[in-house]
Design an enzyme around this catalytic site. Structure first.
Site, PDB file in Angstrom:
ATOM      1  N   GLU A 222       6.527   6.620 -20.037  1.00  0.00           N
ATOM      2  CA  GLU A 222       7.789   5.948 -20.351  1.00  0.00           C
ATOM      3  C   GLU A 222       8.180   4.896 -19.310  1.00  0.00           C
ATOM      4  OE1 GLU A 222       7.520   9.805 -22.399  1.00  0.00           O
ATOM      5  OE2 GLU A 222       7.425   9.303 -20.262  1.00  0.00           O
TER       6      GLU A 222
ATOM      7  N   HIS B 170      16.029  11.688 -31.514  1.00  0.00           N
ATOM      8  CA  HIS B 170      16.029  13.142 -31.290  1.00  0.00           C
ATOM      9  C   HIS B 170      17.018  13.547 -30.207  1.00  0.00           C
ATOM     10  CE1 HIS B 170      12.329  12.516 -33.476  1.00  0.00           C
ATOM     11  NE2 HIS B 170      12.194  13.814 -33.657  1.00  0.00           N
TER      12      HIS B 170
ATOM     13  N   ASP C  16       0.832  -1.207   0.000  1.00  0.00           N
ATOM     14  CA  ASP C  16       0.000   0.000   0.000  1.00  0.00           C
ATOM     15  C   ASP C  16       0.862   1.249   0.000  1.00  0.00           C
ATOM     16  OD1 ASP C  16       0.853  -0.665   2.559  1.00  0.00           O
ATOM     17  OD2 ASP C  16      -1.011  -0.117   3.556  1.00  0.00           O
TER      18      ASP C  16
END
Length: 585
Positions: free
Chosen positions: A330, A379, A111
């Site tokens: 991601e 990139h 938790d």
């Protein structure tokens, strides 16, 4: 966790403890990896190894480490960095779909761990993928490491969150064996969505003086009165052994005996470019993984909503059933790739290189797991141009080079990209390929051979006064500098260091010695941790030093050629560096 673990291992999961890698076995991921001792106890009780080995817990000669790692054959991925196990579990669940198996994946979370953002990235993706073969169990014991958890034992708070994310949520008493078994049965019968069982538990259950009390996280009982009292209380709760003895291992349901054909990859189609063609390496990457997918059904691709820029959409168009879209998340993309790799897939997760840094901890844990993930970051560097510094990965090579088992590749043209993608797919362990945004000319013939750990000497002569080492876009700056210097009667050696890790130390030392010890690296990356450091480490033992041209400040928007020049990595700066070294003799 004791009750939930017992139910999973000895009444619910189908597996063979003597064949932990069986492709049709149910999978269990302990996301709250600090609870490793009970995982080891369960596997020992199941017969995976002798119970006496449990006494070697956390010792240097034992694989029963403080947190689980795949050194143990029944552990798919390393856990212990919280929020990652559920992401990996998505990958193992997707793999069942890939191989058309009925196996189920179970993942046990804490938790406290549920405060991690990656848990909710996983919650989203599992729902989007309709993973009804995935069952999570959250151990809601109400206590974290240093204090009570966010929602403590407010079970409805947990339930409504998981339901809001599209999961089937079941709230139970985590110490009621009948309730646990009923919930697992309900999860198995639930179709179209994943299930999260929320088990209300008491930390320290069964030992009166620690039950539900803080301050005991990871704390051993003191030898003597404290330990004796705890053991005595637990022993009073033992259930009488049934007549004929207890053999829990005999109760484990076995996986269906399915004979699966071993995938035999076919040859990968070779590159088909013309010398001088202008092709971005990111585009060649997309073509390469599509060719790999055609040759090998184990190859899968994952993306984070940039498939039309990384060109992974070429794979999706050819093999939509093996393409997994994670949207802009991601961490779960890399985590799911880890789970897929652990189950035999060859995953290629890709996004902009700068955004992979969001998943840096997952990349680190992939190294500890030594799973066969093949990351690609596009990139990269100031050469992306006008998008500006937030989009310019200038630390990605350093991030991946830090782990000793990562392969790091940085091709400069389309041919080398395709060849290196095919190599990295079958090179053991995790790998990272950096691709570029600008189109660059093809300089290699389609039949050119490459090796992991190799380099290419592009220009050389007996009169070379220095060696210039580039990779990716800076290879072309080095070639331009070569032309300018040649016109003035100065010869230099030019190296394409396409393999940044491992690196060809012998080749670099030989070049350095042949050019008077003058080595210059030029990279579209920050100075720390990139190509310059890789070369310097490789040649230091030979007594050679390196002059490093790199980006040394936060960049800004501009045209790629302007930025390469402004930040000191253009052909002009290479020429100046060579002349300065030559002048010093």
């Amino acid at each position: 966790m004791a009750d939930v673990t017992a139910a999973l291992f000895f009444a619910e999961m189908r597996f063979d403890p003597k064949d932990p890698h069986n492709p049709d076995s149910d999978r269990f991921v302990l996301s709250k990896g600090h609870a490793a001792p009970i995982l080891y106890a369960a596997w020992a009780e199941a017969g995976a190894f002798d119970r006496s080995e449990l006494l070697e817990l956390r010792t240097i000669g034992s694989d029963l480490e403080g947190h689980p790692t795949p050194r143990l054959p029944f552990v798919d991925v390393a856990t212990g960095s919280l929020g990652q196990g559920i992401c990996a579990a998505i990958g193992t669940a997707l793999n069942a779909r890939r191989i058309k198996s009925s196996y189920r994946t179970y993942v046990l979370l804490g938790d406290g761990e549920s405060a991690e953002g990656s848990v909710w990235e996983a919650a989203d993706v599992a729902t989007m993928d309709g993973l009804d073969n995935l069952c999570g169990i959250t151990d809601v014991n109400g206590l974290g490491q240093s204090r009570a958890t966010m929602w403590q034992h407010d079970m409805e708070q947990f339930a409504r969150r998981w339901r809001a994310f599209g999961w089937h949520a079941i709230v139970i008493d985590g110490h009621d064996m009948s309730a646990i078994l009923d919930a697992l049965d309900e999860a198995r019968r639930t179709k179209g969505q994943p299930t999260m069982i929320l088990a209300r538990t008491i930390k320290g259950k069964g030992v009166s003086f620690v039950e539900g009390k803080g301050g005991w996280h990871g704390k051993a009982f003191k030898k003597g009165e404290e330990l004796d009292r705890a053991l005595a209380e637990l022993e009073k709760q033992f259930v009488p052994v049934p007549e004929g003895g207890s053999n829990l291992a005999s109760r484990i349901p076995k996986p269906a005996s399915t004979l699966r054909a071993v995938a035999t990859p076919r040859p990968v189609a070779p590159p088909a470019y013309k010398m001088g063609d202008e092709v971005a390496t990111r585009e060649a990457y997309g073509a390469a993984i599509a060719k790999l997918g055609e040759a090998d059904p184990r190859v899968v691709a994952l993306d984070a909503d940039v498939k039309n820029s990384t060109f992974s959409d070429k794979f999706e168009q050819a093999f939509p059933d093996r393409f997994y879209q994670n949207f802009i998340a991601e961490q779960v993309m890399v985590g799911a790739a880890m789970g897929l790799a652990a189950r035999g897939a060859i995953p290629f997760p890709s996004t902009f290189a700068c955004f992979l840094s969001r998943a840096a901890d997952f990349i680190r844990m992939a190294a500890i797991s030594n799973v066969n993930i093949k990351l690609a970051g596009s990139h990269a560097g100031v050469s992306i141009g006008e998008d500006g510094p937030s989009q310019m990965a200038l630390e990605d090579l350093a991030m991946c080079r830090t782990a000793p088992n990562y392969t790091v590749l940085y091709p400069c043209d389309a041919v080398s990209t395709e060849r290196l993608v095919a190599l990295m797919a079958y090179h053991p362990g995790p790998a990272y390929m950096r691709t570029s945004r600008p189109k660059t000319p093809v300089i290699y013939a389609n039949d050119e051979a490459f090796t992991i750990g190799g380099l290419k000497v592009l220009r050389e002569s007996a009169k070379d006064v220095a060696t210039v080492i580039g990779a990716g876009v800076t290879v072309f700056e080095a070639l331009e500098a070569y032309g300018q210097l040649k016109a003035s009667g100065v010869a230099i050696r030019v190296i394409d260091l396409y393999s940044v890790a491992p690196v060809d130390a012998a080749g670099l030392v030989a070049a350095g010695r042949a050019t008077g010890g003058r080595l210059i690296t030029v990279e579209d990356h920050y100075a720390a941790g990139g190509i310059g450091d890789a070369v310097a480490e490789a040649v230091a033992a030979a007594g050679l030093t390196v002059q490093r041209l790199a980006v040394r400040e936060i960049a800004r928007s501009g045209r790629p050629d302007e930025l390469l020049d402004r930040y000191g990595i253009s052909a002009k700066h290479i020429v100046e560096a060579v002349r300065a070294l030559e002048a010093r003799g």
